[in-house]
Design a protein around this motif. Sequence first.
Motif, PDB file in Angstrom:
ATOM      1  N   LEU A 194      16.828  26.499 -10.761  1.00 48.73           N
ATOM      2  CA  LEU A 194      15.783  26.519 -10.974  1.00 48.73           C
ATOM      3  C   LEU A 194      15.337  27.960 -10.174  1.00 48.73           C
ATOM      4  N   LEU A 195      15.817  27.991  -8.929  1.00 50.52           N
ATOM      5  CA  LEU A 195      15.525  29.159  -8.072  1.00 50.52           C
ATOM      6  C   LEU A 195      16.104  30.350  -8.977  1.00 50.52           C
ATOM      7  N   LEU A 196      17.219  30.351  -9.432  1.00 46.29           N
ATOM      8  CA  LEU A 196      17.617  31.587 -10.097  1.00 46.29           C
ATOM      9  C   LEU A 196      16.840  31.931 -11.547  1.00 46.29           C
ATOM     10  N   LEU A 197      16.526  30.915 -12.246  1.00 43.49           N
ATOM     11  CA  LEU A 197      15.864  30.956 -13.505  1.00 43.49           C
ATOM     12  C   LEU A 197      14.243  31.533 -13.378  1.00 43.49           C
ATOM     13  N   LEU A 198      13.752  30.609 -12.382  1.00 40.31           N
ATOM     14  CA  LEU A 198      12.146  31.103 -12.348  1.00 40.31           C
ATOM     15  C   LEU A 198      11.862  32.353 -11.679  1.00 40.31           C
ATOM     16  N   SER A 199      12.987  32.627 -10.797  1.00 43.43           N
ATOM     17  CA  SER A 199      12.590  33.934  -9.982  1.00 43.43           C
ATOM     18  C   SER A 199      12.801  35.236 -10.683  1.00 43.43           C
ATOM     19  N   SER A 244       7.593  37.630 -11.934  1.00 42.77           N
ATOM     20  CA  SER A 244       6.716  38.863 -12.287  1.00 42.77           C
ATOM     21  C   SER A 244       5.412  38.425 -12.796  1.00 42.77           C
ATOM     22  N   VAL A 245       5.374  37.301 -13.333  1.00 39.17           N
ATOM     23  CA  VAL A 245       3.882  36.590 -13.839  1.00 39.17           C
ATOM     24  C   VAL A 245       3.248  36.283 -12.642  1.00 39.17           C
ATOM     25  N   VAL A 246       3.869  35.487 -11.772  1.00 39.75           N
ATOM     26  CA  VAL A 246       2.873  35.061 -10.570  1.00 39.75           C
ATOM     27  C   VAL A 246       2.623  36.297  -9.543  1.00 39.75           C
ATOM     28  N   MET A 247       3.424  37.258  -9.418  1.00 42.12           N
ATOM     29  CA  MET A 247       3.419  38.366  -8.655  1.00 42.12           C
ATOM     30  C   MET A 247       3.427  39.605  -9.288  1.00 42.12           C
ATOM     31  N   PRO A 248       2.649  39.962 -10.109  1.00 36.72           N
ATOM     32  CA  PRO A 248       2.773  41.314 -10.911  1.00 36.72           C
ATOM     33  C   PRO A 248       2.750  42.383 -10.124  1.00 36.72           C
ATOM     34  N   GLY A 249       3.849  43.222 -10.293  1.00 34.99           N
ATOM     35  CA  GLY A 249       4.246  44.490  -9.715  1.00 34.99           C
ATOM     36  C   GLY A 249       5.136  44.108  -8.441  1.00 34.99           C
ATOM     37  N   ALA A 250       5.407  42.896  -7.956  1.00 35.56           N
ATOM     38  CA  ALA A 250       6.399  42.717  -6.986  1.00 35.56           C
ATOM     39  C   ALA A 250       7.537  42.610  -7.438  1.00 35.56           C
ATOM     40  N   GLY A 251       8.547  42.447  -6.786  1.00 34.47           N
ATOM     41  CA  GLY A 251      10.037  42.405  -6.677  1.00 34.47           C
ATOM     42  C   GLY A 251      10.466  40.962  -6.984  1.00 34.47           C
ATOM     43  N   VAL A 279      10.867  35.304  -4.426  1.00 31.82           N
ATOM     44  CA  VAL A 279      12.117  34.277  -3.859  1.00 31.82           C
ATOM     45  C   VAL A 279      11.478  33.899  -2.557  1.00 31.82           C
ATOM     46  N   GLN A 280      11.159  34.844  -1.673  1.00 36.68           N
ATOM     47  CA  GLN A 280      10.329  34.502  -0.383  1.00 36.68           C
ATOM     48  C   GLN A 280       9.432  33.408  -0.537  1.00 36.68           C
ATOM     49  N   PHE A 281       8.460  33.784  -1.529  1.00 41.36           N
ATOM     50  CA  PHE A 281       7.538  32.655  -1.679  1.00 41.36           C
ATOM     51  C   PHE A 281       8.085  31.516  -2.169  1.00 41.36           C
ATOM     52  N   ALA A 282       8.868  31.281  -3.007  1.00 44.26           N
ATOM     53  CA  ALA A 282       9.055  29.906  -3.796  1.00 44.26           C
ATOM     54  C   ALA A 282      10.358  29.191  -3.333  1.00 44.26           C
ATOM     55  N   THR A 283      11.263  30.076  -2.472  1.00 47.70           N
ATOM     56  CA  THR A 283      12.358  29.082  -1.695  1.00 47.70           C
ATOM     57  C   THR A 283      12.112  27.939  -1.085  1.00 47.70           C
ATOM     58  N   PRO A 284      10.963  27.740  -0.362  1.00 48.37           N
ATOM     59  CA  PRO A 284      10.554  26.328   0.182  1.00 48.37           C
ATOM     60  C   PRO A 284      10.320  25.267  -0.919  1.00 48.37           C
ATOM     61  N   THR A 319       1.692  23.825  -4.493  1.00 42.95           N
ATOM     62  CA  THR A 319       1.470  25.252  -4.198  1.00 42.95           C
ATOM     63  C   THR A 319       3.004  25.959  -4.267  1.00 42.95           C
ATOM     64  N   GLY A 320       3.999  25.472  -4.651  1.00 42.65           N
ATOM     65  CA  GLY A 320       5.323  25.769  -4.551  1.00 42.65           C
ATOM     66  C   GLY A 320       5.549  27.132  -5.480  1.00 42.65           C
ATOM     67  N   MET A 321       5.200  27.057  -6.722  1.00 42.45           N
ATOM     68  CA  MET A 321       5.293  27.982  -7.863  1.00 42.45           C
ATOM     69  C   MET A 321       4.429  29.029  -7.691  1.00 42.45           C
ATOM     70  N   VAL A 322       2.906  28.541  -7.569  1.00 44.83           N
ATOM     71  CA  VAL A 322       1.961  29.772  -7.680  1.00 44.83           C
ATOM     72  C   VAL A 322       1.055  29.366  -6.555  1.00 44.83           C
ATOM     73  N   PRO A 323      -0.052  30.334  -6.158  1.00 41.07           N
ATOM     74  CA  PRO A 323      -0.702  30.148  -4.917  1.00 41.07           C
ATOM     75  C   PRO A 323      -1.814  29.071  -5.374  1.00 41.07           C
ATOM     76  N   LEU A 324      -2.501  28.371  -4.488  1.00 38.95           N
ATOM     77  CA  LEU A 324      -3.425  27.298  -4.818  1.00 38.95           C
ATOM     78  C   LEU A 324      -4.480  28.154  -5.652  1.00 38.95           C
ATOM     79  N   GLU A 325      -4.969  29.097  -5.334  1.00 38.44           N
ATOM     80  CA  GLU A 325      -6.277  29.629  -6.043  1.00 38.44           C
ATOM     81  C   GLU A 325      -5.790  29.963  -7.708  1.00 38.44           C
ATOM     82  N   ASP A 326      -4.382  30.208  -7.968  1.00 35.28           N
ATOM     83  CA  ASP A 326      -4.289  30.459  -9.268  1.00 35.28           C
ATOM     84  C   ASP A 326      -3.877  29.151 -10.041  1.00 35.28           C
TER      85      ASP A 326
END
Length: 253
Positions: free
Chosen positions: A33-38, A43-50, A55-60, A184-191
């Motif tokens: 899941l880490l490999l596939l979703l990252s 790019s959908v959750v964090m547009p413009g980010a690498g 990975v830094q956001f979702a690994t926990p 709040t693991g995959m997307v921020p709470l506000e999203d």
Amino acid sequence: MTTDIAVMTRRGVTLMVRSPMTLSTSAFMPIILLLLLSVSFGSVVMPGAGVSDYVQFATPLFVTMGVAFGAISTAVAAQQDRISGFDDRLRTLPISPVAPLAGRIIADIGRNLVTLLLVTIVAIALGFRFDNGPAGVVIYIVLPLIFGFGIAWFMVFIAMIADSAESAASMLNAVMLVLSFLSTGMVPLEDLPGWAQPVASANPVSHVIGAMRDATTSGESVLGADAAITVVWSVGLTIVFGYLAVRAYRRAR
């Protein structure tokens, strides 16, 4: 009781060592899941980010999922002991009713640690970093293990009242999927959708994830509110469902 728990813990460790697949399979799903979703979702959750940013956001989340889903196998194994006749043999001995359940849960902390380390190693290869010093590393490792211990008692209780290992596994998998995705693991709470935000805020998985993010983010307190709430949840789960699980174990036939 301490000696009884130590003996049953040793049995659990022995069974785990004799079955290396038990260690690898618990880490397999969160790594995939880490490999596939990252790659596909980051790019959908964090547009413009690498990829490394997501990975830094979702690994926990994936670490917590690995630990929590590993606890399902603990519960299923406890249920199989009940229906296989092993527990009937234990009942003929002067052994504490806490020991068979506590022994399995304590032994499986080792498996959870292996899962945590394997998922983290893959995440580091994808860009995950510890930016909050050695204390952050310790908190990152310890908190999900504490939570895994607490939630394992809930799962073992469900297994003790289930009719079969299959029904217990199905029910627990459904619960963990809901807790994992409504967090709040995959997307921020506000999203998240408006109706889901209160659920995610109250979700214990969100607090574990938040505490792990604090522990690995430079400038954040390694022991913030999320860490305290995680410990409270873990202690509460252990006390409440530990009592209910042992009670159900005593009444099982």
